[in-house]
Scaffold this motif. Structure first.
Motif, PDB file in Angstrom:
ATOM      1  N   PHE A 102       0.849  -1.193   0.000  1.00 19.38           N
ATOM      2  CA  PHE A 102       0.000   0.000   0.000  1.00 19.38           C
ATOM      3  C   PHE A 102       0.885   1.243   0.000  1.00 19.38           C
ATOM      4  O   PHE A 102       2.088   1.161   0.268  1.00 19.38           O
ATOM      5  CB  PHE A 102      -0.915   0.010   1.223  1.00 19.38           C
ATOM      6  N   TYR A 104       1.419   4.973   1.610  1.00 17.96           N
ATOM      7  CA  TYR A 104       1.030   5.906   2.668  1.00 17.96           C
ATOM      8  C   TYR A 104       0.747   7.270   2.050  1.00 17.96           C
ATOM      9  O   TYR A 104       1.595   7.829   1.359  1.00 17.96           O
ATOM     10  CB  TYR A 104       2.142   6.049   3.709  1.00 17.96           C
ATOM     11  N   LYS A 207      -9.589   1.230  -7.515  1.00 15.95           N
ATOM     12  CA  LYS A 207      -8.877   0.073  -8.076  1.00 15.95           C
ATOM     13  C   LYS A 207      -9.798  -0.601  -9.095  1.00 15.95           C
ATOM     14  O   LYS A 207      -9.720  -0.318 -10.278  1.00 15.95           O
ATOM     15  CB  LYS A 207      -8.468  -0.880  -6.952  1.00 15.95           C
ATOM     16  N   THR A 235      -5.762   3.047 -10.181  1.00 16.56           N
ATOM     17  CA  THR A 235      -4.710   2.102 -10.565  1.00 16.56           C
ATOM     18  C   THR A 235      -4.822   1.823 -12.059  1.00 16.56           C
ATOM     19  O   THR A 235      -5.909   1.874 -12.642  1.00 16.56           O
ATOM     20  CB  THR A 235      -4.853   0.771  -9.808  1.00 16.56           C
TER      21      THR A 235
ATOM     22  N   LYS B 164      -6.601   0.390   9.948  1.00 15.86           N
ATOM     23  CA  LYS B 164      -6.725  -0.049   8.558  1.00 15.86           C
ATOM     24  C   LYS B 164      -5.359  -0.543   8.085  1.00 15.86           C
ATOM     25  O   LYS B 164      -4.329   0.041   8.451  1.00 15.86           O
ATOM     26  CB  LYS B 164      -7.130   1.136   7.673  1.00 15.86           C
ATOM     27  N   THR B 166      -4.131  -0.090   5.279  1.00 16.07           N
ATOM     28  CA  THR B 166      -3.509   0.860   4.360  1.00 16.07           C
ATOM     29  C   THR B 166      -2.809   2.014   5.070  1.00 16.07           C
ATOM     30  O   THR B 166      -2.329   2.933   4.423  1.00 16.07           O
ATOM     31  CB  THR B 166      -4.568   1.454   3.407  1.00 16.07           C
ATOM     32  N   GLU B 167      -2.735   1.977   6.396  1.00 15.28           N
ATOM     33  CA  GLU B 167      -2.127   3.095   7.121  1.00 15.28           C
ATOM     34  C   GLU B 167      -0.759   2.741   7.718  1.00 15.28           C
ATOM     35  O   GLU B 167      -0.162   3.554   8.411  1.00 15.28           O
ATOM     36  CB  GLU B 167      -3.054   3.561   8.252  1.00 15.28           C
TER      37      GLU B 167
END
Lengths: 271, 271
Positions: A102, A104, A207, A235, B164, B166-167
């Motif tokens: 992922f 940040y 996405k 994406t 999460k 994604t963090e």
């Protein structure tokens, strides 16, 4: 208070640009500045030319009984290009890679001046579409959507991930997340959206497009018209998304945790 | 491009007020406007006086090597008073009462120009405190917090209700909701907040203060200093909240579904 010309022009620009897309009557300014209509009209001509020369947006005159003057924030192609290139560069920093490949980006999507500019780019893209609402879903897209709504001077609608007792009766839909395949819920208060409205959808990331598709579905429940979909990042893969005609600011090609490489670039259509 | 004085003043005000609390050097303007420093200095004097006369905020000159000029949005007491009175009136409409004696307010907390003004009032309250971040928790306080962060020109931090993927790695705390007694979780990415920062907390609603207390606790994990807490609405009861020294814009006395009556009024300290 009686103002000089240079003061009137300064004040006029301040008031208009603090309230984008809000119509002010000539009388509003004649009262505020104790000046004749003809004087204010001349001031507006100067202000108009100045905004155009400096590419800081547009001042529009609206004729007729409900007429007046308003400021429309517009991001020029050149200005947008350098902003999006700078943004890509910021997001390409390999220290942004977090486990799971992922990216940040909280420092960017929660940075007021960056999201304000993104909002103005979306407002530029969807100007003139007669937008009634900007719609987003909690959480990360909210700041960008809020700034888009501010630039367009329309209410923001935030869809919730579940229904809350504090919202009164709600409309909910289930949708399938395109990336995870999980069934999720989205809801909004029944009284939040008028039927048959024109909306744009704004989010931070796309996405497969499942979330955006869910938002389209919920707007359809209100017989609304989706006039556009804007996302900060889409994406590159999958190419076929669950929605068509979306406008990404940036396209994310890949995040490679092994090579410590992020490949992201501005949407070519915008630069 | 060579500009006339009234154009320079218009452009100067536009650029400064689009970027509140951001310092621009004199050289920036001499380059932009192809004018001498002495000329720009005179323009600034005119712009400064104008902002003060019209009570549209303040233009400040900062001396020294890192010096320049910046625009500080300030809401005058008189302007704040009429805004808060108008807001109370809007919120007193009995059609806002929803089952459970809650108040429907999505149209207000998601209205860009209303939340912008609220953000400017909070920025006025906490100006000069050397704020590094505005902190809020998802979801309903985000727009107000975002506009406060914009007015102060500092990053917004959004705490999440759960962590999460994604963090990246996060700091979490558990807290007890003061009104429901339920244990809840709040989390934030470790890299979002620098240690020892000065923050203000902004939210839409406070009853017992449990959520605000949770936010204070999580900021303590980063050795941060809470310089202030601002909420749009605080309930009158319980008088003893779990946090002290909070600044509500409005105080909610009661929502009476039987009498169809809402009793809400501006914070007396602000008007």
């Amino acid at each position: 208070m009686k103002l000089k010309r240079n003061e009137r022009i300064g004040a006029l620009i301040k008031i208009l640009s603090d309230h984008p897309n809000e119509i002010f009557t000539l009388s509003f300014f004649t009262n505020q500045f104790h000046a004749a209509k003809s004087t204010i009209s001349e001031d507006i001509v100067v202000a108009k030319k100045l905004m155009e020369d400096l590419q800081l947006g547009k001042i529009e005159t609206i004729a007729g009984a409900a007429g007046g003057v308003k400021y429309v924030p517009l991001v020029s192609r050149q200005n947008g290009k350098s902003f999006l290139e700078e943004l890509s560069k910021k997001l390409s920093d390999p220290s942004r890679i977090i486990p799971g490949a992922f990216l940040y980006m909280a420092d960017i999507i929660y940075n007021p001046s960056l999201v304000k500019k993104m909002g103005e780019i979306f407002a530029t893209q969807f100007a003139g579409e007669g937008i009634d609402y900007v719609v987003t879903v909690e959480t990360k897209g909210i700041p960008i959507a809020m700034m888009t709504a501010h630039a367009l001077n329309v209410p923001l609608i935030i869809l919730r991930r579940d229904s809350k007792v504090t919202e009164g009766s709600t409309v909910s839909i289930n949708y399938v997340s395109g990336s995870t395949g999980k069934i999720q819920t989205m809801s909004v208060s029944k009284r939040a959206i008028k039927n048959g409205a024109n909306v744009i959808i704004i989010d931070d990331f796309m996405k497969a497009g499942g979330t955006a598709k869910g938002m389209v579905d919920i707007i359809n429940e209100f017989e609304g018209n989706v006039k556009g979909i804007g996302v900060m990042i889409a994406t590159k893969e999958p190419k076929e998304k669950l929605v068509q005609d979306y406008v990404p600011l940036l396209v994310l090609d890949r995040v490679d945790p092994i090579q410590q490489e992020i490949c992201i670039f501005p949407n070519e259509r915008l630069i």
